[in-house]
Design an enzyme around this catalytic site. Structure first.
Site, PDB file in Angstrom:
ATOM      1  N   GLY A 124       0.830  -1.196   0.000  1.00 32.80           N
ATOM      2  CA  GLY A 124       0.000   0.000   0.000  1.00 32.80           C
ATOM      3  C   GLY A 124       0.869   1.251   0.000  1.00 32.80           C
ATOM      4  O   GLY A 124       0.555   2.243  -0.656  1.00 32.80           O
TER       5      GLY A 124
ATOM      6  N   ASN B  65      -7.000   5.009   9.291  1.00 31.17           N
ATOM      7  CA  ASN B  65      -6.523   3.765   9.889  1.00 31.17           C
ATOM      8  C   ASN B  65      -6.511   3.805  11.417  1.00 31.17           C
ATOM      9  O   ASN B  65      -6.517   2.764  12.056  1.00 31.17           O
ATOM     10  CB  ASN B  65      -5.137   3.409   9.356  1.00 31.17           C
ATOM     11  CG  ASN B  65      -4.187   4.579   9.370  1.00 31.17           C
ATOM     12  OD1 ASN B  65      -4.443   5.611   8.738  1.00 31.17           O
ATOM     13  ND2 ASN B  65      -3.090   4.446  10.097  1.00 31.17           N
TER      14      ASN B  65
ATOM     15  N   GLN C 276      -7.696   0.913   4.081  1.00 30.03           N
ATOM     16  CA  GLN C 276      -8.559   0.438   5.169  1.00 30.03           C
ATOM     17  C   GLN C 276      -9.992   0.194   4.705  1.00 30.03           C
ATOM     18  O   GLN C 276     -10.778  -0.411   5.432  1.00 30.03           O
ATOM     19  CB  GLN C 276      -8.581   1.450   6.324  1.00 30.03           C
ATOM     20  CG  GLN C 276      -7.271   1.593   7.061  1.00 30.03           C
ATOM     21  CD  GLN C 276      -6.949   0.401   7.962  1.00 30.03           C
ATOM     22  OE1 GLN C 276      -7.815  -0.366   8.360  1.00 30.03           O
ATOM     23  NE2 GLN C 276      -5.677   0.237   8.273  1.00 30.03           N
TER      24      GLN C 276
ATOM     25  N   SER D 237      -4.096  -2.583  -0.368  1.00 33.82           N
ATOM     26  CA  SER D 237      -3.037  -3.458   0.117  1.00 33.82           C
ATOM     27  C   SER D 237      -3.636  -4.786   0.574  1.00 33.82           C
ATOM     28  O   SER D 237      -4.700  -4.817   1.192  1.00 33.82           O
ATOM     29  CB  SER D 237      -2.315  -2.780   1.291  1.00 33.82           C
ATOM     30  OG  SER D 237      -1.363  -3.661   1.850  1.00 33.82           O
TER      31      SER D 237
ATOM     32  N   HIS E  34      -2.575  -7.155   2.794  1.00 31.49           N
ATOM     33  CA  HIS E  34      -2.503  -7.686   4.165  1.00 31.49           C
ATOM     34  C   HIS E  34      -3.507  -7.062   5.118  1.00 31.49           C
ATOM     35  O   HIS E  34      -3.641  -7.497   6.262  1.00 31.49           O
ATOM     36  CB  HIS E  34      -1.077  -7.603   4.716  1.00 31.49           C
ATOM     37  CG  HIS E  34      -0.642  -6.253   5.166  1.00 31.49           C
ATOM     38  ND1 HIS E  34      -0.631  -5.888   6.488  1.00 31.49           N
ATOM     39  CD2 HIS E  34      -0.179  -5.188   4.491  1.00 31.49           C
ATOM     40  CE1 HIS E  34      -0.175  -4.643   6.595  1.00 31.49           C
ATOM     41  NE2 HIS E  34       0.108  -4.199   5.392  1.00 31.49           N
TER      42      HIS E  34
ATOM     43  N   CYS F  68       3.178   3.719  17.528  1.00 33.14           N
ATOM     44  CA  CYS F  68       3.468   3.490  16.114  1.00 33.14           C
ATOM     45  C   CYS F  68       4.936   3.229  15.846  1.00 33.14           C
ATOM     46  O   CYS F  68       5.314   2.213  15.291  1.00 33.14           O
ATOM     47  CB  CYS F  68       3.002   4.673  15.281  1.00 33.14           C
ATOM     48  SG  CYS F  68       1.639   4.216  14.205  1.00 33.14           S
TER      49      CYS F  68
HETATM   50  C1  LIG Z   1      -1.551  -0.037   6.239  1.00 26.54           C
HETATM   51  C2  LIG Z   1      -1.840   1.212   5.523  1.00 26.54           C
HETATM   52  C3  LIG Z   1      -0.980   1.690   4.513  1.00 26.54           C
HETATM   53  C4  LIG Z   1       0.298   0.994   4.161  1.00 26.54           C
HETATM   54  O1  LIG Z   1       0.094  -0.232   3.517  1.00 26.54           O
HETATM   55  P1  LIG Z   1       1.303  -1.296   3.537  1.00 26.54           P
HETATM   56  O2  LIG Z   1       0.845  -2.363   2.592  1.00 26.54           O
HETATM   57  O3  LIG Z   1       1.435  -1.768   4.936  1.00 26.54           O
HETATM   58  O4  LIG Z   1       2.513  -0.588   3.049  1.00 26.54           O
HETATM   59  C5  LIG Z   1      -1.320   2.861   3.879  1.00 26.54           C
HETATM   60  N1  LIG Z   1      -2.431   3.533   4.193  1.00 26.54           N
HETATM   61  C6  LIG Z   1      -3.287   3.104   5.128  1.00 26.54           C
HETATM   62  C7  LIG Z   1      -4.522   3.886   5.415  1.00 26.54           C
HETATM   63  C8  LIG Z   1      -3.014   1.937   5.833  1.00 26.54           C
HETATM   64  O5  LIG Z   1      -3.855   1.532   6.786  1.00 26.54           O
END
Ligand SMILES: *Cc1c(COP(=O)(O)O)cnc(C)c1O
Length: 391
Positions: free
Chosen positions: A73, A153, A181, A201, A203, A327
């Site tokens: 992401g 998030n 999210q 993303s 995961h 964080c």
């Molecule tokens: C987790 C997250 C990201 C980053 O995604 P990754 O795949 O972990 O690099 C970016 N933006 C938001 C809102 C997220 O929750």
């Protein structure tokens, strides 16, 4: 330790679902060909990538040719922001975003500022939602991009994507949304919403870590971020992460199957938990709009104590949760999001984020609701601030 883990940190990452895991397996051992080759071993891998691309496109009502795979992401966010900024420099060098974005957006914008671009960070209101009028006010002749996240998030607030999509369309400005999210939790139609670029993303939706995608509307002028070979229609170089891409496709398919049913289930868990917390724990603040938020998100501040100490005591019971101030390890800076909604430092330090998934059960939530009040009062009894207040 032999106790069962109760996982309430689904906004940080999620477990790979068994079906997703199974879909990925063949591409490590059997169909391991390079998708750029022409023999059948490679063609199998190519075929699987294209099926995944189609699934992602379908889930947001895009065309298959508008979906590009990335490594995360974060990479999708970097590509959207830098790619638009550098490709449209002749038109202007001004970007508008908000002050509650993920660091993948904020630090990318900071990098652009060091390279001669101008960025306006529009503040959100106390409920954690940006007012579209405040965005409209900041538009200039040289504004080329507006980037506003779909759902936050930390506090889960849903941003006014419909209104912002109208504004960007009327003003001929590209609209990017970080929907990491939101995808799989909220129904998204990029055409209805006038979204030009969208980051997601795997995961965060029960897919594997280290793979994401960027939706780029046809005709959008964007520079490449990763240079090299001709993969992803010559837009993003590097041999494809075939197994993970397949996993992302499967995860999105599963996550978007019954969004409404899932939302109802999670909203029930959330409301039950919020009600019980407010009833049983005094000096408690719920952060972010009560209704316009992700179904499974709770963000709460317990005054007079530290978020980290709550996490440690929850962990000793096998409960995983998150705190806004945890964080970056070692840093005790309170979350930029909690400060943005106007919380003073000392209160922002006492935050707890619970993020539920459909794998969570009501019994797990009940267990938390039973354990949380004594944890908070125990910590408050040790807090000099609280003893003063009680007097
Ligand atoms: C987790 C997250 C990201 C980053 O995604 P990754 O795949 O972990 O690099 C970016 N933006 C938001 C809102 C997220 O929750």
């Amino acid at each position: 330790m032999n106790q069962k883990t109760i996982y309430f940190d689904n906004a940080a990452t999620t477990r790979v679902s068994p079906k997703v895991f199974k879909s990925m397996m063949p591409f490590f051992q059997n169909s391991y060909g390079n998708p750029s080759t022409i023999y059948s071993l490679g063609r199998e891998a190519r075929q699987a990538i294209e099926v995944a691309r189609e699934k992602i496109a379908n889930s947001i009502n895009a065309d298959k040719e508008e979906i590009f795979f990335t490594g995360s992401g974060t990479e999708s966010d970097n590509w959207a922001i830098k790619g638009i900024a550098y490709a449209n420099r002749k038109k202007g060098n001004h970007i508008i975003t908000t002050n509650i974005e993920h660091h993948a957006i904020l630090n990318t914008c900071k990098n652009l500022e060091r390279n001669g671009f101008e960025v306006t960070y529009v503040p959100v209101e106390k409920n954690g939602i940006v007012n579209p009028k405040d965005i409209l006010k900041e538009i200039r002749k040289d504004t080329v991009l507006i980037s506003v996240m779909f759902a936050n998030n930390e506090i889960g607030t849903l941003q006014p994507i419909v209104e912002i999509g109208k504004i960007t369309k009327e003003n001929g400005i590209y609209f990017h949304t970080d929907a990491v999210q939101a995808v799989g939790n909220i129904k998204i139609d990029v055409n209805e919403l006038n979204i030009d670029l969208l980051s997601l993303s795997a995961h965060k939706l029960n897919g594997p870590k280290g793979v994401g995608a960027l939706y780029i509307r046809k005709g959008v002028k964007i520079e490449n971020l990763i240079h090299g070979g001709g993969q992803e229609n010559r837009m993003r170089a590097g041999t494809e992460n075939v197994a993970s891409i397949v996993g992302l496709g499967k995860a999105i398919e599963l996550a978007t199957e019954d969004i409404e049913g899932k939302a109802k289930y999670l909203t029930n868990l959330r409301e039950k938990a919020i009600k019980s917390i407010l009833e049983n724990i005094p000096h408690t603040i719920i952060n972010g709009d009560r209704e316009r938020r992700l179904p499974g998100n709770i963000n709460v501040c317990f005054e007079y104590i530290e978020g980290e100490s709550i996490l440690l005591l929850l962990d000793s019971l096998g409960i995983c949760a998150s705190s806004g101030s945890a964080c970056t390890s070692g840093s005790l800076n309170p979350s930029h999001v909690l400060l943005a909604i106007g919380l003073p430092h000392e209160i922002a330090h006492g935050s707890l984020r619970l993020s539920f998934s459909k794998e969570n059960t009501e019994e797990e939530v009940d267990f938390l609701l039973e354990k949380l009040p004594p944890i908070i009062s125990r910590l408050r009894d040790m807090s000099p601030l609280y003893t003063q207040v009680k007097k």
